[in-house]
Write a protein that holds these residues in place. Structure first.
Motif, PDB file in Angstrom:
ATOM      1  N   ALA A  26       0.817  -1.219   0.000  1.00 55.16           N
ATOM      2  CA  ALA A  26       0.000   0.000   0.000  1.00 55.16           C
ATOM      3  C   ALA A  26       0.849   1.268   0.000  1.00 55.16           C
ATOM      4  CB  ALA A  26      -0.932   0.000   1.207  1.00 55.16           C
ATOM      5  N   CYS A  27       2.114   1.166   0.329  1.00 57.43           N
ATOM      6  CA  CYS A  27       2.975   2.351   0.393  1.00 57.43           C
ATOM      7  C   CYS A  27       3.630   2.674  -0.947  1.00 57.43           C
ATOM      8  CB  CYS A  27       4.052   2.156   1.460  1.00 57.43           C
ATOM      9  SG  CYS A  27       3.369   2.025   3.113  1.00 57.43           S
ATOM     10  N   THR A  28       3.335   1.918  -1.971  1.00 54.63           N
ATOM     11  CA  THR A  28       3.947   2.121  -3.278  1.00 54.63           C
ATOM     12  C   THR A  28       3.272   3.280  -4.012  1.00 54.63           C
ATOM     13  OG1 THR A  28       4.453  -0.212  -3.426  1.00 54.63           O
ATOM     14  CG2 THR A  28       4.466   1.020  -5.474  1.00 54.63           C
ATOM     15  N   VAL A  29       4.091   4.133  -4.616  1.00 53.13           N
ATOM     16  CA  VAL A  29       3.571   5.234  -5.428  1.00 53.13           C
ATOM     17  C   VAL A  29       3.444   4.733  -6.863  1.00 53.13           C
ATOM     18  CG1 VAL A  29       4.001   7.577  -6.255  1.00 53.13           C
ATOM     19  CG2 VAL A  29       4.645   6.951  -3.929  1.00 53.13           C
ATOM     20  N   LEU A  33      -0.794   7.686  -9.382  1.00 48.44           N
ATOM     21  CA  LEU A  33      -0.723   8.535  -8.195  1.00 48.44           C
ATOM     22  C   LEU A  33       0.327   9.631  -8.374  1.00 48.44           C
ATOM     23  CD1 LEU A  33      -1.528   9.266  -5.313  1.00 48.44           C
ATOM     24  CD2 LEU A  33       0.094   7.532  -4.506  1.00 48.44           C
ATOM     25  N   ARG A  34       1.471   9.253  -8.948  1.00 45.87           N
ATOM     26  CA  ARG A  34       2.530  10.231  -9.197  1.00 45.87           C
ATOM     27  C   ARG A  34       2.039  11.339 -10.137  1.00 45.87           C
ATOM     28  NH1 ARG A  34       7.759   9.967  -8.287  1.00 45.87           N
ATOM     29  NH2 ARG A  34       7.669   7.736  -7.955  1.00 45.87           N
ATOM     30  N   ALA A  35       1.329  10.972 -11.203  1.00 50.65           N
ATOM     31  CA  ALA A  35       0.799  11.957 -12.154  1.00 50.65           C
ATOM     32  C   ALA A  35      -0.217  12.879 -11.485  1.00 50.65           C
ATOM     33  CB  ALA A  35       0.158  11.251 -13.349  1.00 50.65           C
ATOM     34  N   TRP A  36      -1.065  12.312 -10.629  1.00 54.26           N
ATOM     35  CA  TRP A  36      -2.062  13.111  -9.913  1.00 54.26           C
ATOM     36  C   TRP A  36      -1.386  14.112  -8.977  1.00 54.26           C
ATOM     37  CZ3 TRP A  36      -3.718  12.853  -4.595  1.00 54.26           C
ATOM     38  CH2 TRP A  36      -4.874  13.590  -4.332  1.00 54.26           C
ATOM     39  N   ILE A  37      -0.366  13.655  -8.259  1.00 54.34           N
ATOM     40  CA  ILE A  37       0.378  14.543  -7.353  1.00 54.34           C
ATOM     41  C   ILE A  37       1.060  15.648  -8.144  1.00 54.34           C
ATOM     42  CG2 ILE A  37       2.362  14.675  -5.783  1.00 54.34           C
ATOM     43  CD1 ILE A  37       1.550  11.833  -4.829  1.00 54.34           C
TER      44      ILE A  37
END
Length: 105
Positions: A26-29, A33-37
């Motif tokens: 669950a801690c994997t980016v 998620l990276r694109a959203w951030i």
């Protein structure tokens, strides 16, 4: 059956549950998620630059300070949750290990 680690095509460790289902860390980016951030960061930078250009530097700093405090609080809560889950997982694995040791004795 005992849990074991497996590695998929990505460097993300996968855990094989007793049912055989693979569960990702669950801690994997993830790339999504990276694109959203990155999109959120770009929007915030744009807002900050616009505020500075409009001469409202004090408001931009105040806004950034409030958001950073909220992000820090959120990160702290997430860390606490992760630590609790880690502790629960450790206890579960210890219990499984003890169960295996007793069944082989």
């Amino acid at each position: 059956g005992a849990d074991h680690l497996a590695f998929g095509t990505a460097p993300t460790p996968l855990i094989s549950a007793p049912s055989g289902a693979l569960v990702a860390d669950a801690c994997t980016v993830t790339p999504a998620l990276r694109a959203w951030i990155e999109c959120l960061v770009d929007a915030r930078v744009e807002q900050g630059c616009q505020a500075i250009l409009e001469g409202d530097f004090a408001s931009a700093v105040s806004h950034a300070r409030r958001e950073s405090q909220a992000a820090a609080a959120s990160a702290s809560a997430a860390m606490n949750t992760a630590q609790q889950l880690s502790e629960q997982t450790r206890h579960r694995l210890e219990a499984q290990g003890q169960g295996l040791a007793h069944s082989q004795a």
